[in-house]
Every structure is written in C-alpha cells, then in structure tokens.
Design a protein around this motif. Structure first.
Motif, PDB file in Angstrom:
ATOM      1  N   THR A 131       0.837  -1.192   0.000  1.00 28.70           N
ATOM      2  CA  THR A 131       0.000   0.000   0.000  1.00 28.70           C
ATOM      3  C   THR A 131       0.872   1.241   0.000  1.00 28.70           C
ATOM      4  N   GLY A 132       0.250   2.392   0.082  1.00 26.65           N
ATOM      5  CA  GLY A 132       0.972   3.650   0.196  1.00 26.65           C
ATOM      6  C   GLY A 132       0.216   4.606   1.088  1.00 26.65           C
ATOM      7  N   ALA A 133       0.931   5.606   1.589  1.00 26.35           N
ATOM      8  CA  ALA A 133       0.311   6.694   2.353  1.00 26.35           C
ATOM      9  C   ALA A 133       1.061   7.977   2.024  1.00 26.35           C
ATOM     10  N   PHE A 134       1.408   8.103   0.753  1.00 28.25           N
ATOM     11  CA  PHE A 134       2.209   9.217   0.259  1.00 28.25           C
ATOM     12  C   PHE A 134       2.009   9.264  -1.253  1.00 28.25           C
ATOM     13  N   HIS A 135       2.535  10.305  -1.874  1.00 34.45           N
ATOM     14  CA  HIS A 135       2.391  10.435  -3.327  1.00 34.45           C
ATOM     15  C   HIS A 135       3.188   9.361  -4.059  1.00 34.45           C
ATOM     16  N   LEU A 136       2.834   9.172  -5.315  1.00 30.24           N
ATOM     17  CA  LEU A 136       3.557   8.235  -6.168  1.00 30.24           C
ATOM     18  C   LEU A 136       5.049   8.551  -6.097  1.00 30.24           C
ATOM     19  N   PRO A 137       5.880   7.555  -5.739  1.00 29.71           N
ATOM     20  CA  PRO A 137       7.320   7.828  -5.643  1.00 29.71           C
ATOM     21  C   PRO A 137       7.881   8.401  -6.944  1.00 29.71           C
ATOM     22  N   GLU A 138       8.874   9.268  -6.807  1.00 33.78           N
ATOM     23  CA  GLU A 138       9.468   9.918  -7.974  1.00 33.78           C
ATOM     24  C   GLU A 138      10.022   8.897  -8.962  1.00 33.78           C
ATOM     25  N   THR A 139      10.459   7.760  -8.441  1.00 38.12           N
ATOM     26  CA  THR A 139      11.062   6.727  -9.287  1.00 38.12           C
ATOM     27  C   THR A 139      10.035   5.805  -9.936  1.00 38.12           C
ATOM     28  N   LYS A 140       8.752   6.017  -9.620  1.00 40.49           N
ATOM     29  CA  LYS A 140       7.715   5.089 -10.079  1.00 40.49           C
ATOM     30  C   LYS A 140       6.735   5.795 -11.013  1.00 40.49           C
ATOM     31  N   PRO A 141       6.742   5.476 -12.320  1.00 40.14           N
ATOM     32  CA  PRO A 141       5.723   6.050 -13.205  1.00 40.14           C
ATOM     33  C   PRO A 141       4.372   5.388 -12.954  1.00 40.14           C
ATOM     34  N   LEU A 142       3.293   6.130 -13.214  1.00 41.27           N
ATOM     35  CA  LEU A 142       1.968   5.537 -13.105  1.00 41.27           C
ATOM     36  C   LEU A 142       1.832   4.440 -14.149  1.00 41.27           C
ATOM     37  N   LYS A 210      -0.751  15.526  -9.305  1.00 38.62           N
ATOM     38  CA  LYS A 210      -0.057  16.810  -9.351  1.00 38.62           C
ATOM     39  C   LYS A 210      -0.810  17.837  -8.518  1.00 38.62           C
ATOM     40  N   PRO A 211      -0.110  18.886  -8.061  1.00 36.12           N
ATOM     41  CA  PRO A 211      -0.797  19.941  -7.307  1.00 36.12           C
ATOM     42  C   PRO A 211      -1.985  20.471  -8.096  1.00 36.12           C
ATOM     43  N   GLY A 212      -3.080  20.662  -7.404  1.00 31.71           N
ATOM     44  CA  GLY A 212      -4.310  21.086  -8.065  1.00 31.71           C
ATOM     45  C   GLY A 212      -5.288  19.949  -8.252  1.00 31.71           C
ATOM     46  N   ASP A 213      -4.786  18.710  -8.318  1.00 33.01           N
ATOM     47  CA  ASP A 213      -5.692  17.563  -8.341  1.00 33.01           C
ATOM     48  C   ASP A 213      -6.412  17.477  -7.008  1.00 33.01           C
ATOM     49  N   ARG A 214      -7.679  17.110  -7.062  1.00 35.53           N
ATOM     50  CA  ARG A 214      -8.425  16.939  -5.820  1.00 35.53           C
ATOM     51  C   ARG A 214      -7.730  15.907  -4.944  1.00 35.53           C
ATOM     52  N   ASN A 215      -7.578  16.214  -3.692  1.00 41.03           N
ATOM     53  CA  ASN A 215      -6.937  15.350  -2.690  1.00 41.03           C
ATOM     54  C   ASN A 215      -5.413  15.386  -2.718  1.00 41.03           C
ATOM     55  N   LEU A 240       6.646  -8.643  -3.631  1.00 41.98           N
ATOM     56  CA  LEU A 240       7.521  -7.855  -4.505  1.00 41.98           C
ATOM     57  C   LEU A 240       7.106  -7.890  -5.972  1.00 41.98           C
ATOM     58  N   GLN A 241       6.141  -8.755  -6.336  1.00 46.67           N
ATOM     59  CA  GLN A 241       5.703  -8.808  -7.734  1.00 46.67           C
ATOM     60  C   GLN A 241       4.413  -8.024  -7.979  1.00 46.67           C
ATOM     61  N   ASP A 242       4.069  -7.141  -7.065  1.00 46.33           N
ATOM     62  CA  ASP A 242       2.942  -6.222  -7.257  1.00 46.33           C
ATOM     63  C   ASP A 242       3.325  -5.218  -8.347  1.00 46.33           C
ATOM     64  N   PHE A 243       2.476  -5.081  -9.366  1.00 43.55           N
ATOM     65  CA  PHE A 243       2.860  -4.214 -10.480  1.00 43.55           C
ATOM     66  C   PHE A 243       2.621  -2.732 -10.168  1.00 43.55           C
ATOM     67  N   VAL A 244       1.867  -2.426  -9.109  1.00 44.09           N
ATOM     68  CA  VAL A 244       1.683  -1.029  -8.693  1.00 44.09           C
ATOM     69  C   VAL A 244       2.494  -0.756  -7.438  1.00 44.09           C
ATOM     70  N   PHE A 245       2.130  -1.401  -6.349  1.00 42.68           N
ATOM     71  CA  PHE A 245       2.823  -1.177  -5.072  1.00 42.68           C
ATOM     72  C   PHE A 245       4.049  -2.091  -5.021  1.00 42.68           C
ATOM     73  N   ASP A 246       5.095  -1.652  -5.696  1.00 41.18           N
ATOM     74  CA  ASP A 246       6.270  -2.486  -5.910  1.00 41.18           C
ATOM     75  C   ASP A 246       7.424  -2.036  -5.023  1.00 41.18           C
ATOM     76  N   LYS A 247       8.643  -2.332  -5.434  1.00 33.87           N
ATOM     77  CA  LYS A 247       9.829  -2.028  -4.634  1.00 33.87           C
ATOM     78  C   LYS A 247       9.992  -0.527  -4.397  1.00 33.87           C
ATOM     79  N   HIS A 248       9.482   0.299  -5.303  1.00 29.60           N
ATOM     80  CA  HIS A 248       9.595   1.746  -5.129  1.00 29.60           C
ATOM     81  C   HIS A 248       8.764   2.220  -3.931  1.00 29.60           C
TER      82      HIS A 248
END
Length: 320
Positions: A131-142, A210-215, A240-248
């Motif tokens: 899971t996450g509780a922060f923005h998408l890591p800089e090293t991780k593209p959507l 990005k800033p300006g997006d709701r939430n 570790l094989q989660d394609f979204v919540f991965d090593k980043h």
C-alpha cells in the motif's frame, strides 16, 4: 458459497442515506482492517478467523464495495476525504478509540493512515501490506493500465462495461498459484453490473498526481503525518511482484518507517494475504503478541550519586 467463505454476521451503519457494511467479530483490543480497490472485506477473511478469539476484528466495506450500498454520483461523492470520514464514523459508532492495531492494504493505506493522521494517539500498532500513504514515488511512473482507466473513455468502458479492473486483478494479483474458481468469483461478485462498478473506476480517477488535483494536498498532509508514528510498532509484509505497489513504494516505507519489521516475499503479488496467507498471518500474530517493553531510563552521570565504600577501622588494643 459466499456464506461459507465469509462466515461472519453482517452489520450495517447508515451513512448519509447509504448502508455501509462491516464485519465485527470477537472481543478484546481492536484490529481495524482497511481494504483497497478493487477488493472488499472478503480480502481479510482469514485474518479475521485467526484473530477473532483474542481481538475485536472490524472490517468495513467502503461505500460502493463489497456488501455496502453502491450509489451513483448523486448519492455519494467517491473521494478520499469521504472514505476517511466513513471510517471515522464507523469506529466512533462502535466506541473504538484506543489501542487500535491498524491493518491496511492498497487504497486502505491512504484511508487508514488518513484516519490515523487525525488521531495518532489511538493507534497502537501498524500492519502495512502492499500500500501507500504518500504520493507516487518519484522513481515510479503511473502504470499504463491505471493511466488508461484514470484518463480515458476506453478505461471507463473497460472497467464499468467489462469489469476489467476487478477481473484482471483476481488473476494477476496472485503469483504463487491462481485463485480457485470460488475465491475469484467471490472477489468480483459485488461488482456485477455497470452501476455496481462505479467505485472501482472512481478510486482510480481519484488518484492525485499533481498539485491542483483533488486530494493532492490531503495526501501531502497524510504523508507529512508519518513521523508521528516513528515509535509505533510497525510490521510490513510485501509482495515484490505487485505491479503497482512495488519495490519503489516499499523503499519509501523504509524511509518513513526505519523501525519497522519488514518481510519481503519475492514470489508474491498484490494480494499478499492470498499468496502467502499462512505466513503473513503467522507474522502478524507473532508481531501482535510481542511485549513492547519500554527502554530502561538511564540516569545521567552528572546527577548520579556516587557512594564511597565504607571502611570499618578497629582501634588498636593496649599492650599488657
């Protein structure tokens, strides 16, 4: 079949005209389990069974998910703040406000930690699962699949018309072995029509990038609250094989929670409680059973009292 796989009494909370379903099993200190997208309380069924003899296990279905109502946009605003508000209302209704072990997965991390940010003093332990509780890591593209679902008409048709998100997740979310037919059907059962798949799509569309997006600011605030939990016992179990919540994402958690116990599963995917159910539950039970003893206080040297050894002397006897 669902009653056999999910053998718990069904409870409902009225929330602004919508029924929010939740599991409430057992007695003792509360364990609050918060699911993500596109799953529901069914994800935690084995953990509830393992803990309910010693703890009060509370597992909500977010509005639009599981056995909760699935209103259209006129009946519910599908956004992060409302999800946190719903969780707060449920726990308040149950008078659960201390010694909470919070278990979070997928979007449940943002929702659960959003609640924790409001009431950090209520949280006794954290269990973090992909899971996450922060923005998408800089090293991780959507991921492209999420971008399509979030930003295109094609994504809307695939998710709401063909249940692509929930159905595909039930296949690619596990890696050790496929889900059985009955388990997979249980995961997708609540999302059985265009109308009932609204939350699946709205969750993805609610991702702030990005800033300006709701939430966006709300996620920034949740991330900024994480230092408040630097001394809260934390367990991280990660496929570790989660394609979204991965090593980043895991690397970010290690930065925020350097004190956490971390168990990595190289051969597991997003649904870690399906891939490695027995192992993860064993880790959680051991973690919760550990005595959290405070460190002994050390008296500063400058204030320590130094006692000289007492030497007894005997007067010499007079010679006769």
């Amino acid at each position: 079949m669902l009653d056999t796989l999910l053998p718990f009494k069904r409870h409902f909370l009225s929330r602004n005209g919508n029924k929010l379903h939740y599991i409430n099993e057992g007695q003792g200190e509360p364990v609050v389990m918060v699911h993500g997208n596109p799953s529901w309380s069914f994800y935690y069924r084995n953990l509830v069974s393992a803990l309910k003899d010693t703890h009060q296990c509370i597992v909500p279905d977010h509005i639009g998910c599981g056995l909760s109502d699935k209103p259209d946009d006129s009946g519910y605003d599908y956004t992060l703040k409302n999800r946190i508000d719903d969780l707060e209302a449920l726990l308040d209704s149950l008078n659960v406000n201390e010694n909470i072990t919070l278990v979070v997965h997928d979007w449940g991390g943002m929702i659960g930690m959003g609640y924790a940010a409001r009431y950090p003093e209520r949280i006794k332990r954290l269990v973090i699962l992909n899971t996450g509780a922060f923005h998408l890591p800089e090293t991780k593209p959507l991921p492209l699949a999420l971008w399509i679902c979030r930003n295109t008409l094609l994504g809307t048709v695939l998710v709401r018309g063909f249940n692509a998100f929930s159905s595909i997740a039930s296949y690619v979310g596990v890696k050790r072995q496929p889900m059985s037919k009955y388990i997979r059907e249980a995961y997708v059962a609540p999302f059985n029509s265009w109308a009932n798949r609204i939350s699946t799509l709205r969750f993805v569309q609610d991702i702030p990038l990005k800033p300006g997006d709701r939430n966006y600011q709300l996620v920034s605030d949740i991330a900024a609250s994480l230092p408040k939990f630097a001394k809260v016992p934390t367990l991280i179990c990660w496929g570790l094989q989660d394609f979204v919540f991965d090593k980043h994402f895991l690397a970010k958690w290690r930065e925020h929670m350097p004190h956490a116990q971390v168990h990595e599963f190289a051969d597991c995917g997003h649904y870690i409680l399906e891939d490695a159910s027995d192992e993860v539950i064993t880790h959680i039970k051991h973690f919760m059973a550990e005595e959290q003893t405070p460190e002994p206080e050390v008296q500063p040297l400058e204030t320590a009292q130094v006692t000289e050894p007492k030497v007894e002397t005997q007067a010499p006897q007079a010679a006769h």
